[in-house]
Design a protein around this motif. Structure first.
Motif, PDB file in Angstrom:
ATOM      1  N   GLU A   1     -40.854  15.142 -33.003  1.00  0.00           N
ATOM      2  CA  GLU A   1     -41.391  15.118 -34.360  1.00  0.00           C
ATOM      3  C   GLU A   1     -40.519  14.289 -35.309  1.00  0.00           C
ATOM      4  O   GLU A   1     -41.028  13.578 -36.186  1.00  0.00           O
ATOM      5  CB  GLU A   1     -41.492  16.542 -34.913  1.00  0.00           C
ATOM      6  N   LEU A   2     -39.211  14.373 -35.120  1.00  0.00           N
ATOM      7  CA  LEU A   2     -38.273  13.669 -35.995  1.00  0.00           C
ATOM      8  C   LEU A   2     -38.144  12.189 -35.656  1.00  0.00           C
ATOM      9  O   LEU A   2     -37.553  11.426 -36.413  1.00  0.00           O
ATOM     10  CB  LEU A   2     -36.896  14.333 -35.920  1.00  0.00           C
ATOM     11  N   GLY A   3     -38.685  11.773 -34.525  1.00  0.00           N
ATOM     12  CA  GLY A   3     -38.624  10.370 -34.142  1.00  0.00           C
ATOM     13  C   GLY A   3     -37.259   9.920 -33.671  1.00  0.00           C
ATOM     14  O   GLY A   3     -36.921   8.734 -33.785  1.00  0.00           O
ATOM     15  N   LEU A   4     -36.473  10.846 -33.139  1.00  0.00           N
ATOM     16  CA  LEU A   4     -35.153  10.485 -32.635  1.00  0.00           C
ATOM     17  C   LEU A   4     -35.250   9.895 -31.234  1.00  0.00           C
ATOM     18  O   LEU A   4     -36.103  10.303 -30.433  1.00  0.00           O
ATOM     19  CB  LEU A   4     -34.250  11.721 -32.601  1.00  0.00           C
ATOM     20  N   PHE A   5     -34.382   8.937 -30.933  1.00  0.00           N
ATOM     21  CA  PHE A   5     -34.321   8.406 -29.576  1.00  0.00           C
ATOM     22  C   PHE A   5     -33.972   9.543 -28.624  1.00  0.00           C
ATOM     23  O   PHE A   5     -33.065  10.331 -28.880  1.00  0.00           O
ATOM     24  CB  PHE A   5     -33.240   7.324 -29.474  1.00  0.00           C
ATOM     25  N   HIS A   6     -34.693   9.605 -27.513  1.00  0.00           N
ATOM     26  CA  HIS A   6     -34.429  10.676 -26.555  1.00  0.00           C
ATOM     27  C   HIS A   6     -34.940  10.276 -25.167  1.00  0.00           C
ATOM     28  O   HIS A   6     -35.763   9.374 -25.030  1.00  0.00           O
ATOM     29  CB  HIS A   6     -35.120  11.974 -26.993  1.00  0.00           C
ATOM     30  N   TYR A   7     -34.430  10.968 -24.167  1.00  0.00           N
ATOM     31  CA  TYR A   7     -34.950  10.810 -22.812  1.00  0.00           C
ATOM     32  C   TYR A   7     -34.819  12.147 -22.109  1.00  0.00           C
ATOM     33  O   TYR A   7     -33.771  12.808 -22.190  1.00  0.00           O
ATOM     34  CB  TYR A   7     -34.206   9.729 -22.026  1.00  0.00           C
ATOM     35  N   HIS A   8     -35.865  12.534 -21.393  1.00  0.00           N
ATOM     36  CA  HIS A   8     -35.878  13.813 -20.701  1.00  0.00           C
ATOM     37  C   HIS A   8     -35.791  13.583 -19.200  1.00  0.00           C
ATOM     38  O   HIS A   8     -36.725  13.065 -18.586  1.00  0.00           O
ATOM     39  CB  HIS A   8     -37.165  14.565 -21.046  1.00  0.00           C
ATOM     40  N   PHE A   9     -34.678  13.952 -18.602  1.00  0.00           N
ATOM     41  CA  PHE A   9     -34.501  13.841 -17.152  1.00  0.00           C
ATOM     42  C   PHE A   9     -35.067  15.100 -16.512  1.00  0.00           C
ATOM     43  O   PHE A   9     -34.575  16.207 -16.739  1.00  0.00           O
ATOM     44  CB  PHE A   9     -33.010  13.695 -16.811  1.00  0.00           C
ATOM     45  N   THR A  10     -36.092  14.924 -15.669  1.00  0.00           N
ATOM     46  CA  THR A  10     -36.793  16.077 -15.092  1.00  0.00           C
ATOM     47  C   THR A  10     -37.033  15.964 -13.585  1.00  0.00           C
ATOM     48  O   THR A  10     -37.688  16.838 -13.002  1.00  0.00           O
ATOM     49  CB  THR A  10     -38.155  16.271 -15.780  1.00  0.00           C
ATOM     50  N   GLN A  11     -36.521  14.911 -12.959  1.00  0.00           N
ATOM     51  CA  GLN A  11     -36.835  14.665 -11.551  1.00  0.00           C
ATOM     52  C   GLN A  11     -35.692  15.069 -10.623  1.00  0.00           C
ATOM     53  O   GLN A  11     -34.533  15.142 -11.034  1.00  0.00           O
ATOM     54  CB  GLN A  11     -37.143  13.181 -11.349  1.00  0.00           C
ATOM     55  N   LYS A  12     -36.046  15.322  -9.384  1.00  0.00           N
ATOM     56  CA  LYS A  12     -35.039  15.511  -8.343  1.00  0.00           C
ATOM     57  C   LYS A  12     -35.500  14.772  -7.088  1.00  0.00           C
ATOM     58  O   LYS A  12     -36.697  14.532  -6.896  1.00  0.00           O
ATOM     59  CB  LYS A  12     -34.810  16.990  -8.035  1.00  0.00           C
ATOM     60  N   SER A  13     -34.543  14.395  -6.236  1.00  0.00           N
ATOM     61  CA  SER A  13     -34.880  13.646  -5.029  1.00  0.00           C
ATOM     62  C   SER A  13     -34.276  14.271  -3.772  1.00  0.00           C
ATOM     63  O   SER A  13     -34.534  13.796  -2.676  1.00  0.00           O
ATOM     64  CB  SER A  13     -34.379  12.197  -5.157  1.00  0.00           C
ATOM     65  N   ARG A  14     -33.501  15.336  -3.946  1.00  0.00           N
ATOM     66  CA  ARG A  14     -32.850  15.989  -2.813  1.00  0.00           C
ATOM     67  C   ARG A  14     -33.168  17.480  -2.834  1.00  0.00           C
ATOM     68  O   ARG A  14     -33.323  18.084  -3.895  1.00  0.00           O
ATOM     69  CB  ARG A  14     -31.331  15.801  -2.889  1.00  0.00           C
ATOM     70  N   LYS A  15     -33.203  18.063  -1.640  1.00  0.00           N
ATOM     71  CA  LYS A  15     -33.488  19.484  -1.542  1.00  0.00           C
ATOM     72  C   LYS A  15     -32.343  20.341  -2.070  1.00  0.00           C
ATOM     73  O   LYS A  15     -32.556  21.490  -2.464  1.00  0.00           O
ATOM     74  CB  LYS A  15     -33.779  19.857  -0.081  1.00  0.00           C
TER      75      LYS A  15
ATOM     76  N   ARG B   1     -34.458  21.000 -13.374  1.00  0.00           N
ATOM     77  CA  ARG B   1     -34.338  22.012 -14.430  1.00  0.00           C
ATOM     78  C   ARG B   1     -34.364  21.364 -15.809  1.00  0.00           C
ATOM     79  O   ARG B   1     -34.704  21.999 -16.797  1.00  0.00           O
ATOM     80  CB  ARG B   1     -33.039  22.809 -14.269  1.00  0.00           C
ATOM     81  N   GLY B   2     -33.988  20.083 -15.843  1.00  0.00           N
ATOM     82  CA  GLY B   2     -34.096  19.335 -17.088  1.00  0.00           C
ATOM     83  C   GLY B   2     -32.775  19.074 -17.782  1.00  0.00           C
ATOM     84  O   GLY B   2     -31.924  19.954 -17.903  1.00  0.00           O
ATOM     85  N   LEU B   3     -32.627  17.833 -18.234  1.00  0.00           N
ATOM     86  CA  LEU B   3     -31.501  17.440 -19.075  1.00  0.00           C
ATOM     87  C   LEU B   3     -32.092  16.563 -20.178  1.00  0.00           C
ATOM     88  O   LEU B   3     -32.667  15.506 -19.905  1.00  0.00           O
ATOM     89  CB  LEU B   3     -30.451  16.661 -18.283  1.00  0.00           C
ATOM     90  N   PHE B   4     -31.963  17.013 -21.408  1.00  0.00           N
ATOM     91  CA  PHE B   4     -32.593  16.342 -22.544  1.00  0.00           C
ATOM     92  C   PHE B   4     -31.520  15.622 -23.358  1.00  0.00           C
ATOM     93  O   PHE B   4     -30.639  16.250 -23.933  1.00  0.00           O
ATOM     94  CB  PHE B   4     -33.333  17.358 -23.404  1.00  0.00           C
ATOM     95  N   LEU B   5     -31.608  14.309 -23.373  1.00  0.00           N
ATOM     96  CA  LEU B   5     -30.606  13.464 -24.016  1.00  0.00           C
ATOM     97  C   LEU B   5     -31.151  12.950 -25.346  1.00  0.00           C
ATOM     98  O   LEU B   5     -32.240  12.375 -25.396  1.00  0.00           O
ATOM     99  CB  LEU B   5     -30.256  12.300 -23.088  1.00  0.00           C
TER     100      LEU B   5
END
Length: 230
Positions: free
Chosen positions: A190-204, A210-214
């Motif tokens: 909503e605030l228009g801040l630069f961000h990126y949401h890491f939500t993927q995994k590639s290994r068991k 679980r998510g890391l929000f930058l």
């Protein structure tokens, strides 16, 4: 505690030097981080995952923050990572906020070692700390504390971050478990801040999903920044 006992430390050190062929003149803080990653019990899944720890380490090395804040210490895994980054940069301080909820109100023994490395500890709830902290007090913040309520004071967390600062939230991709953390993602958008949401995994054997929000406290191009107190 896992990852910081002397016996484990030396074992990790030997492994690091053998596997990575680390030269004797390598920077001590960089060597310490390699050792730390290798010696920590990867089966301990409360802590942040290795890939995200490496990302945060690199961000801190590149950003060169003066004042680093960690909300929620937990196992101390990321605290060690942040201390290694501060050591490599040869500048900055680390303040850690925790109410020792995970240890029934008792300060963990390993805190003494973290203090000896320069970490400052504040015994407080996350809400009390961020609501009473002065504005723009920190330029690098890691929030991994009150997962059930952090979204209620996201504006205050943003308020204490300096312009141009970096803010990282953990466990933000579990809406059914931690719905309050979802409010953080929504508010930042909503605030228009630069961000990126890491939500993927590639290994068991990892739980990076679980998510890391930058978040960067800068305005996205063409978007007017609303007041965080709106």
């Amino acid at each position: 505690m896992m990852g910081i006992r002397k016996r484990t430390w030396w074992f990790g050190r030997d492994i690091a030097h053998k596997l990575l062929n680390i030269p004797k003149k390598a920077d001590p803080a960089m060597v310490a981080q390699c050792e730390h990653l290798l010696s920590f019990d990867s089966g301990q899944r409360v802590a942040i995952d290795d890939p995200h720890a490496v990302l945060i380490f690199g961000l801190a090395l590149s950003h060169k923050p003066e004042k680093v804040l960690e909300i929620g210490v937990g196992s101390g895994f990321l605290t060690q990572t942040l201390l290694n980054a501060v050591g490599y940069n040869q500048c900055g301080t680390l303040t850690c906020v925790d109410n020792w909820f995970d240890t029934s109100g008792e300060e963990p023994e390993f805190f003494d070692e973290l203090r000896s490395r320069g970490a400052k500890f504040v015994f407080s709830s996350e809400e009390e700390f961020v609501k009473n902290c002065e504005a723009e007090a920190y330029d690098f913040i890691i929030s991994d504390g009150d997962h059930f309520n952090s979204g209620e004071w996201i504006d205050d967390t943003l308020r204490i971050l300096r312009p141009g600062g970096v803010l990282v939230f953990h466990d933000t991709n579990q809406p059914d478990v931690f719905p309050s953390l979802g409010k953080i993602v929504k508010r930042v958008e909503e605030l228009g801040l630069f961000h990126y949401h890491f939500t993927q995994k590639s290994r068991k054997d990892e739980r990076t999903d679980r998510g890391l929000f930058l978040v960067f406290k800068a305005v996205a191009y063409g978007v007017k920044l609303a007041s965080v107190h709106a």
